[in-house]
Write a protein that holds these residues in place. Sequence first.
Motif: not given
Length: 54
Positions: A32-35, A24-25
Motif C-alpha cells: 500500500v505504501g509503495y503504491a 522500500r527494502r
Amino acid sequence: MDFGGLILLVFLALLFAWLLNRVRRAFRLGAVGYAGVMIVFIIAMLLVWGQTKV
C-alpha cells in the motif's frame, strides 16, 4: 510532436522506481505504501509534463 521531454520523464520514472525499490527494502514499506508513493509520483510527473507543454 515533441517526445524529448516525455522520453526524459520515462527515464526519470524508471530511475525513481529503481531507487524506490531500494528505499522500500530499507524501510520495509508494504504494498500500500509503495503504491501510494508511485501514484503521487505519477501525478507529479504528469503535472510537470503538463506545465512544460504550455
